[in-house]
Design an enzyme around this catalytic site. Structure first.
Site, PDB file in Angstrom:
ATOM      1  N   HIS A  50      44.855 -21.829 -27.843  1.00  0.00           N
ATOM      2  CA  HIS A  50      46.331 -20.813 -27.248  1.00  0.00           C
ATOM      3  C   HIS A  50      47.652 -21.037 -27.685  1.00  0.00           C
ATOM      4  O   HIS A  50      48.243 -21.151 -26.764  1.00  0.00           O
ATOM      5  CB  HIS A  50      46.026 -20.933 -25.577  1.00  0.00           C
ATOM      6  CG  HIS A  50      46.371 -18.956 -25.241  1.00  0.00           C
ATOM      7  ND1 HIS A  50      47.136 -19.715 -23.690  1.00  0.00           N
ATOM      8  CD2 HIS A  50      47.342 -18.734 -26.026  1.00  0.00           C
ATOM      9  CE1 HIS A  50      47.522 -17.848 -23.941  1.00  0.00           C
ATOM     10  NE2 HIS A  50      47.739 -17.410 -24.928  1.00  0.00           N
ATOM     11  N   CYS A  75      50.169 -20.865 -19.593  1.00  0.00           N
ATOM     12  CA  CYS A  75      48.471 -21.660 -19.843  1.00  0.00           C
ATOM     13  C   CYS A  75      49.578 -21.825 -21.403  1.00  0.00           C
ATOM     14  O   CYS A  75      49.626 -23.093 -22.000  1.00  0.00           O
ATOM     15  CB  CYS A  75      48.024 -20.148 -20.990  1.00  0.00           C
ATOM     16  SG  CYS A  75      46.283 -19.790 -19.544  1.00  0.00           S
TER      17      CYS A  75
END
Length: 454
Positions: free
Chosen positions: A128, A69
């Site tokens: 993130h 990610c």
């Protein structure tokens, strides 16, 4: 201003004749190459994505810059390999690991440049790229942020895996009830309705970062599996993951349809580019379409992802391209369409795909195929690396006993036939390129802060 960027409008370019286009970037989370029905999935249907592909351009050789990610998101936003930004791996939710890491505001993002050029900018969904407020999207060129900063949250309670509440409005923690996929769609549609301009005088850039189909596996009718102070509630996790996966993908697909419908309702679809792709390959709960490996690997299954470009009236419908592209190419593409350049002396690793998006008929010729000088791409994660040039891919450190693997992806996309013994010269050349790249990105890599002493 944080930098001196340059922007201009190419009035003679048909792509910009009606005003600079709106830009919508939609990214799924852990969606594999074979997870959409337009990429061969028969377990469930994705009719909205299928329609996007049928009306646009479908990529068969598109890649994320990372196998997980955070790295891909850093590469996407900066147009540079994530290693340059000091984010080669996941920014972990656990304070004992590296929760203090993040994308520093001095890194130049596509939102920074576009906002300076007059675009209204927003990100909804997953960030993130840093948990601390100083890493918040509003410090990276985004006017608006609604979503979460963690790697994943409970879809219903919006609590991260450490039991910490995680739903934000800008840099303020603002709880909001609802299924996260629905909320992401709602805020994306709301932004379009608020900022769509039929005359194209005030364009917008919207980054939609879905949580789907990342774990935890929850449909909209499920109960929360986490609460504040408790990262996992006993007995709540679903056991029928395949069914949950289908429900999650269905809701994201509907959300994509709602975004397209909002663009059409506002009358701006013919002046809006929509890009869709995933941040990395699927884990074992999804489908990578027969490619080797999964999320977290440098095999094709870890980074070759579904990707679609949609722009009615500009992109010819029902096209498929085998041109190799990567998420690093998104920033150069957006900037060219907006008539912008990065700051003087600021080198991007990606290249613009505008030539590939143009009409094949009329005054715009098809882009020249890259036969003479194929691009070179690199992937690296947890001591495993890959380098690709043309159809040839060298994998380092992922085979038993750390042996090298050389594969011709044009003939062997599943990476099942190791040709390293037959092509020692090619192996040496690709290894040299990999070593040179490592030195290059390390030379200017942003240093992350050390954890505070306890």
């Amino acid at each position: 201003m944080r930098y001196s960027g340059l922007c201009w409008l190419f009035l003679v370019t048909p792509l910009l004749a009606a005003g600079r286009p709106n830009l919508v970037v939609i990214m799924a989370d852990d969606m594999g190459y074979g997870d959409a029905s337009c990429y061969g999935n028969t377990a469930f249907r994705t009719p909205q994505l299928d329609r996007l592909a049928a009306e646009g351009l479908r990529f068969t050789d598109f890649h994320s810059s990372g196998a997980v990610c955070s790295p891909t998101r850093a590469g996407l936003l900066t147009g540079r390999y994530q290693q340059r930004a000091g984010i080669p791996g996941v920014i972990n939710a656990d304070p004992k690991v590296n929760r203090h890491h993040g994308l520093f505001p001095r890194e130049v993002t596509f939102a920074d440049v576009l906002r300076e050029a007059g675009y209204r900018t927003a990100v909804v969904g997953k960030w993130h790229l840093g948990y601390r407020r100083k890493f918040n999207p509003i410090h990276h060129g985004f006017d608006r942020f609604r979503g979460y900063v963690s790697g994943n949250i409970d879809y219903l309670s919006h609590v991260d895996r450490m039991g910490i509440a995680d739903w934000w409005d800008g840099d303020r923690l603002v709880p909001e009830p609802g299924y996260s996929t629905h909320l992401i769609t709602r805020h994306a549609v709301g932004f379009i309705k608020q900022h769509a301009d039929r005359k194209g005088r005030k364009p917008f850039c919207l980054y939609v970062a879905h949580e789907c189909p990342h774990s935890p596996y929850q449909g909209p009718g499920d109960r929360p599996v986490r609460r504040v102070g408790k990262g996992q509630l006993p007995g709540r996790a679903r056991k029928d993951i395949k069914a949950a996966y289908r429900e999650m993908m269905t809701e994201m697909d509907r959300g994509i349809g709602a975004i397209v419908a909002a663009l059409k309702e506002a009358g701006v679809e013919r002046n809006t580019l929509v890009l869709f792709f995933s941040d990395n390959g699927a884990n074992r709960n999804g489908s990578n379409g027969g490619l080797r490996g999964f999320k977290g690997s440098v095999w094709e299954g870890g980074h070759r992802v579904p990707a679609v470009a949609w722009w009615p009236g500009t992109i010819v419908a029902a096209r498929t391209t085998a041109r190799t592209a990567i998420t690093l190419d998104v920033m150069p593409t957006l900037l060219e369409l907006a008539g912008c350049q990065p700051p003087d002396g600021h080198r991007l690793d990606g290249v613009s795909l505008v030539g590939l998006l143009r009409k094949s008929a009329g005054t715009m010729p098809e882009p020249r195929q890259e036969k003479d000088e194929p691009r070179t791409f690199f992937w690296e994660f947890r001591g495993r690396s890959a380098v690709r040039r043309g159809p040839w891919k060298l994998v380092v450190g992922a085979l038993p006993e750390k042996k090298d693997g050389l594969f011709h992806l044009g003939k062997d996309p599943a990476e099942s036939h190791n040709l390293v013994a037959e092509h020692p010269g090619r192996v040496a050349g690709l290894r040299a390129a990999l070593n040179g790249w490592r030195v290059d990105v390390a030379r200017e890599a942003t240093a992350q802060e050390k954890p505070r002493s306890r």
